[in-house]
Design a protein around this motif. Structure first.
Motif, PDB file in Angstrom:
ATOM      1  N   SER A 163       0.938  -1.009   0.042  1.00 28.66           N
ATOM      2  CA  SER A 163       0.147   0.050  -0.159  1.00 28.66           C
ATOM      3  C   SER A 163       0.921   1.332  -0.061  1.00 28.66           C
ATOM      4  CB  SER A 163      -0.883   0.090   1.052  1.00 28.66           C
ATOM      5  OG  SER A 163      -1.561   1.259   1.281  1.00 28.66           O
ATOM      6  N   THR A 164       1.924   1.298   0.884  1.00 26.70           N
ATOM      7  CA  THR A 164       2.723   2.256   1.081  1.00 26.70           C
ATOM      8  C   THR A 164       3.678   2.564  -0.397  1.00 26.70           C
ATOM      9  OG1 THR A 164       3.249   2.093   3.208  1.00 26.70           O
ATOM     10  CG2 THR A 164       4.781   3.518   2.001  1.00 26.70           C
ATOM     11  N   LEU A 165       4.003   1.437  -0.991  1.00 23.83           N
ATOM     12  CA  LEU A 165       4.818   1.367  -2.236  1.00 23.83           C
ATOM     13  C   LEU A 165       3.903   2.009  -3.145  1.00 23.83           C
ATOM     14  CD1 LEU A 165       7.300  -1.196  -3.757  1.00 23.83           C
ATOM     15  CD2 LEU A 165       5.334  -0.437  -5.056  1.00 23.83           C
ATOM     16  N   LEU A 166       2.604   1.777  -3.579  1.00 24.13           N
ATOM     17  CA  LEU A 166       1.769   1.979  -4.468  1.00 24.13           C
ATOM     18  C   LEU A 166       1.588   3.597  -4.540  1.00 24.13           C
ATOM     19  CD1 LEU A 166      -0.543  -0.835  -5.086  1.00 24.13           C
ATOM     20  CD2 LEU A 166       1.330  -0.258  -6.686  1.00 24.13           C
ATOM     21  N   ASP A 167       1.467   4.092  -3.147  1.00 17.92           N
ATOM     22  CA  ASP A 167       1.217   5.279  -2.808  1.00 17.92           C
ATOM     23  C   ASP A 167       2.273   6.253  -3.294  1.00 17.92           C
ATOM     24  OD1 ASP A 167      -1.424   5.060  -1.861  1.00 17.92           O
ATOM     25  OD2 ASP A 167      -0.799   4.979   0.296  1.00 17.92           O
ATOM     26  N   ASP A 168       3.445   5.653  -2.977  1.00 15.85           N
ATOM     27  CA  ASP A 168       4.889   6.390  -3.463  1.00 15.85           C
ATOM     28  C   ASP A 168       4.886   6.315  -4.913  1.00 15.85           C
ATOM     29  OD1 ASP A 168       5.505   6.603  -0.794  1.00 15.85           O
ATOM     30  OD2 ASP A 168       6.925   5.044  -0.704  1.00 15.85           O
ATOM     31  N   LEU A 169       4.484   5.398  -5.738  1.00 19.88           N
ATOM     32  CA  LEU A 169       4.327   5.679  -7.264  1.00 19.88           C
ATOM     33  C   LEU A 169       3.300   6.395  -7.668  1.00 19.88           C
ATOM     34  CD1 LEU A 169       5.175   1.661  -8.048  1.00 19.88           C
ATOM     35  CD2 LEU A 169       6.527   3.563  -8.230  1.00 19.88           C
ATOM     36  N   ARG A 170       2.282   6.374  -7.062  1.00 17.80           N
ATOM     37  CA  ARG A 170       1.425   7.301  -7.210  1.00 17.80           C
ATOM     38  C   ARG A 170       1.763   8.907  -7.250  1.00 17.80           C
ATOM     39  NH1 ARG A 170      -4.633   6.786  -6.777  1.00 17.80           N
ATOM     40  NH2 ARG A 170      -4.251   4.864  -5.546  1.00 17.80           N
ATOM     41  N   GLY A 171       2.581   9.106  -6.105  1.00 13.73           N
ATOM     42  CA  GLY A 171       2.758  10.273  -5.914  1.00 13.73           C
ATOM     43  C   GLY A 171       4.010  10.957  -7.074  1.00 13.73           C
ATOM     44  N   TYR A 172       4.786   9.746  -7.573  1.00  9.59           N
ATOM     45  CA  TYR A 172       5.654  10.231  -8.549  1.00  9.59           C
ATOM     46  C   TYR A 172       5.173  10.260  -9.861  1.00  9.59           C
ATOM     47  CZ  TYR A 172       9.323   8.975 -12.279  1.00  9.59           C
ATOM     48  OH  TYR A 172      10.282   8.749 -13.208  1.00  9.59           O
ATOM     49  N   ALA A 173       3.862   9.761 -10.240  1.00 18.55           N
ATOM     50  CA  ALA A 173       3.062  10.099 -11.283  1.00 18.55           C
ATOM     51  C   ALA A 173       2.457  11.510 -11.135  1.00 18.55           C
ATOM     52  CB  ALA A 173       2.231   8.998 -11.512  1.00 18.55           C
ATOM     53  N   ASP A 174       2.049  11.700  -9.929  1.00 19.23           N
ATOM     54  CA  ASP A 174       1.321  13.054  -9.714  1.00 19.23           C
ATOM     55  C   ASP A 174       2.401  14.213  -9.968  1.00 19.23           C
ATOM     56  OD1 ASP A 174      -0.985  11.796  -9.259  1.00 19.23           O
ATOM     57  OD2 ASP A 174      -0.913  12.091  -7.148  1.00 19.23           O
TER      58      ASP A 174
END
Length: 326
Positions: A163-174
């Protein structure tokens, strides 16, 4: 894989076809209305003539008050005639997809935003065709497929870690721009690495950047065939130049290609060029052992990849879980 210029030209052709279609439909609608509504053709002609007289008066520097009033009256009579037949006032006008440029692709001498939107759609379709996956969002990556069990190596449950990893990748995209860091998404097969990379691609495309996706085995085998075969159009150079210059390059499934001296030299050149230009790259791979990575790709390539920010995917094969649900 199309170059950015090829994508731009195709987008212009798409917009031009939209304009042609809108004008053809308007002509059909006009012919049908003129046949059905008596006096419509005369009313249209009145608007045209009054418009010319108004324009001529303005060009000659004369008072346009009477001419403008006559034009307004002619337009009202035409609108009333259309309304009496159940048609809107703009029934005879072309209905363009883009009201800003009226499907010309140009606004104030600059490329219209609708052309860039078509370019994004074309690139999205290209990526989906090459990857055999739809470009979706992080919202479609369901955490329930990652086990809730504690993992000793992580010190926490796999699900909360992912969950944390995917949130970090989402932030990268944003927050993506061409100065963003390069990423390496690694882990066993079926854990969502490609899905996550394509979710980033979707966000990045929406932000107006160009994204190139290549499947490592397909890309390098094609380059090798061109290099050692017939390539009169210079496609090998075009493919490499396009991949090297993309705002974001996604190199998927590294490690599944046939290893050769050509692959090593080409991969090194590609990574080196992009790192030199400070352009971000996302690599996905099933290889989690750094020693094996160096053995397969040499120390020089391993050194380049070591500068990528690693994201280790954990869990059980999601594809196998979904197959059991069917």
């Amino acid at each position: 894989m199309r170059t950015k210029n090829e994508l731009y030209q195709e987008a212009l052709r798409t917009v031009a076809r939209r304009r042609q279609t809108a004008r053809a439909k308007a002509e059909d609608a006009r012919a049908e209305a003129e046949a059905a509504v008596p006096g419509l053709r005369h009313a249209e002609e009145e608007v045209r003539v009054r418009g010319i007289r108004c324009a001529l008066a303005g060009a000659a520097g004369r008072d346009r008050t009477d001419a403008a009033a006559a034009l307004t009256d002619a337009r009202k009579k035409l609108a009333d005639l259309l309304a009496s037949s159940g048609r809107p006032a703009d029934a005879l006008e072309p209905h363009f997809t883009c009201r800003l440029c009226e499907d010309t692709g140009i606004v104030d001498g600059r490329t219209c935003s609708c052309v860039h939107k078509v370019m994004q759609q074309l690139r999205r379709s290209e990526i989906e065709a090459l990857s055999s996956l739809s470009i979706s969002s992080f919202d479609t990556m369901e955490l329930r497929y990652y086990p809730a069990r504690m993992d000793a190596s992580l010190g926490e449950p796999v699900r909360s870690y992912m969950s944390t990893l995917l949130d970090d990748l989402r932030g990268y995209a944003d927050e993506f721009d061409t100065t963003s860091e390069s990423l390496m998404l690694l882990g066993n097969a079926g854990l969502g690495k490609t899905h996550a990379a394509l979710a980033i691609a979707g966000e990045v495309l929406e932000k107006g950047f160009d994204v190139i996706y290549v499947s490592s085995p397909d890309f390098f085998s094609k380059l090798e065939a061109l290099h050692f075969g017939s390539d009169p159009a210079g496609e090998e150079e075009m493919l490499l130049r396009t991949a090297a210059g993309a705002d974001l390059l996604i190199l998927d499934d590294l490690g599944s290609e046939f290893n050769s001296s050509f692959l090593i030299s080409t991969l090194y050149s590609l990574l080196n060029n992009r790192l030199g230009a400070k352009l971000p790259t996302i690599v996905t791979t099933n290889i989690t052992d750094g020693a094996l990575l160096e053995k397969l790709y040499t120390e020089k390539i391993s050194s380049r990849l070591s500068s990528f920010v690693p994201f280790l995917f954990m869990g059980d094969d999601i594809r196998a879980q979904k197959a059991e649900e069917v």
